[in-house]
Each structure stands twice: as C-alpha cells, then as structure tokens.
Scaffold this motif. Sequence first.
Motif: not given
Length: 144
Positions: A62-67, A69-80, A97-102
């Motif tokens: 679950d990531l509250p970001v949409k773009s 570039s935001q996903i690419q920056k936030a993903l490592p922190f969400a997974l650590e 996909p156009p939902k809240d999950k990555v």
Amino acid sequence: MADRILARLVDQSGDCVQWLHLGTANGSEPEQGTLQDLATSAINTPVTLLLPAADVLLLAVDLPVKSASQIQKALPFALEDLFADDVETCHLTWHHPPKDKVYVAAISHELMKAQLVRFDEAGIKLAAIYPETLCLPYQDNSCS
C-alpha cells in the motif's frame, strides 16, 4: 501470436535448460538441452526466461502516492522492514494499476546480473524475465 520462446533453467548450474516455442501453428513439445542448444533454436526469436519462484519475491504494498516518480522514491522505504538484507541489494520492478496497491517483484542484483551475463555469453537476447509463479493458472484453462 508471434513466435516466442519460453525458457527455464532445469538446474542452478545453468547447464541444462528447457524451452518451449510459443505461437507455432501446431503447438510444440518442450525441448531440453544446453544454453548453446537454446541459442541455436532461438535465432531471431525473442526469449522469455522464467526464474524459480524461490528467486523472486512478489509483494503487494500500500503506497499513498500515484505518480511513477513518487513510487520509485517511496518504494525502498516501504519495503525496508520486509527485507532481511538492504533493499539496495535487490532489483525492484513494480506495477501500479489504477488502485491503491503497488505490485512489486524483487530479485537479488547478483542473481539478475548472473542470469543476464549467462544468456548474453551464449548469444541469447532475453526479451523478458518473469518468475515461474506468474505462469500458474489463476483459473481453469488459463495463466497469469
């Protein structure tokens, strides 16, 4: 369907490979041999490599970001907190996909590089790499 070859390593040493020609008119039987045999069979044909499920970690985050570039920056922190090793030791690819999950696939950089080098040295250009898990049927008579 255009001709394509689906390949998987039979053993971790990479000495034995199985492959299947997809998109042929009459279908095809799986073949088995060395990487050089596959290279001969795959001239001018894209090859998709299937990696063992144990080598690729699949996650939904679950990531509250949409773009992107935001996903690419936030993903490592969400997974650590989910990784025993540093997230930086893994190659990450994701789908949003156009939902809240990555949806994330993670594989060791070392393992990914070793596979790419192994196939490149044999003269095989990989079109894609997927975990075998994604070839399991999600309903009767189908696959992911």
